[in-house]
Design an enzyme around this catalytic site. Structure first.
Site, PDB file in Angstrom:
ATOM      1  N   PRO A   2       0.829  -1.207   0.000  1.00 22.71           N
ATOM      2  CA  PRO A   2       0.000   0.000   0.000  1.00 22.71           C
ATOM      3  C   PRO A   2       0.866   1.261   0.000  1.00 22.71           C
ATOM      4  O   PRO A   2       1.879   1.330   0.691  1.00 22.71           O
ATOM      5  CB  PRO A   2      -0.791  -0.084   1.302  1.00 22.71           C
ATOM      6  CG  PRO A   2      -0.626  -1.469   1.797  1.00 22.71           C
ATOM      7  CD  PRO A   2       0.642  -1.984   1.223  1.00 22.71           C
ATOM      8  N   LEU A   9      -1.237  21.354   3.977  1.00 24.49           N
ATOM      9  CA  LEU A   9      -0.556  22.636   3.930  1.00 24.49           C
ATOM     10  C   LEU A   9       0.747  22.549   4.696  1.00 24.49           C
ATOM     11  O   LEU A   9       0.846  21.841   5.702  1.00 24.49           O
ATOM     12  CB  LEU A   9      -1.438  23.736   4.512  1.00 24.49           C
ATOM     13  CG  LEU A   9      -2.732  24.020   3.755  1.00 24.49           C
ATOM     14  CD1 LEU A   9      -3.575  25.035   4.509  1.00 24.49           C
ATOM     15  CD2 LEU A   9      -2.457  24.493   2.346  1.00 24.49           C
ATOM     16  N   GLU A  10       1.757  23.261   4.213  1.00 24.11           N
ATOM     17  CA  GLU A  10       3.042  23.261   4.907  1.00 24.11           C
ATOM     18  C   GLU A  10       2.902  23.926   6.269  1.00 24.11           C
ATOM     19  O   GLU A  10       1.949  24.647   6.532  1.00 24.11           O
ATOM     20  CB  GLU A  10       4.096  23.986   4.070  1.00 24.11           C
ATOM     21  CG  GLU A  10       3.811  25.449   3.836  1.00 24.11           C
ATOM     22  CD  GLU A  10       4.820  26.109   2.906  1.00 24.11           C
ATOM     23  OE1 GLU A  10       5.719  25.445   2.391  1.00 24.11           O
ATOM     24  OE2 GLU A  10       4.690  27.328   2.712  1.00 24.11           O
ATOM     25  N   GLY A  11       3.873  23.621   7.137  1.00 26.27           N
ATOM     26  CA  GLY A  11       3.875  24.275   8.444  1.00 26.27           C
ATOM     27  C   GLY A  11       3.883  23.308   9.613  1.00 26.27           C
ATOM     28  O   GLY A  11       4.004  23.737  10.755  1.00 26.27           O
ATOM     29  N   ARG A  12       3.745  22.003   9.348  1.00 25.27           N
ATOM     30  CA  ARG A  12       3.792  21.037  10.448  1.00 25.27           C
ATOM     31  C   ARG A  12       5.248  20.774  10.827  1.00 25.27           C
ATOM     32  O   ARG A  12       6.142  20.855  10.001  1.00 25.27           O
ATOM     33  CB  ARG A  12       3.156  19.717  10.032  1.00 25.27           C
ATOM     34  CG  ARG A  12       1.636  19.555  10.073  1.00 25.27           C
ATOM     35  CD  ARG A  12       0.846  20.779   9.914  1.00 25.27           C
ATOM     36  NE  ARG A  12      -0.591  20.542   9.894  1.00 25.27           N
ATOM     37  CZ  ARG A  12      -1.329  20.745   8.827  1.00 25.27           C
ATOM     38  NH1 ARG A  12      -0.787  21.124   7.690  1.00 25.27           N
ATOM     39  NH2 ARG A  12      -2.627  20.574   8.880  1.00 25.27           N
TER      40      ARG A  12
END
Length: 61
Positions: A2, A9-12
């Site tokens: 799998p 969205l970026e930013g984590r």
């Protein structure tokens, strides 16, 4: 084997992404019986200027 693609969205932080891949791997493994070592995760991050909902870009909210 799998392959799961996560678009977000970026930013984590790296820690948040690590937790995400651990939990997604576990969920896929448990739900379809795939060995965890065979589950692949792809994280696609996008800029807030490249994502919109209802005519508003995420960067404008």
């Amino acid at each position: 084997m799998p392959i799961v693609t996560v678009q977000m969205l970026e930013g984590r932080t790296d820690e948040q992404k690590q937790e995400l891949v651990e939990k997604v791997t576990a969920a896929v493994s448990e739900s379809i019986g795939a060995p965890a070592e065979r589950v692949s995760i792809v994280i696609e991050e996008m800029k807030k200027t490249n994502f919109a909902v209802a005519g508003k870009r995420a960067s404008d909210l």
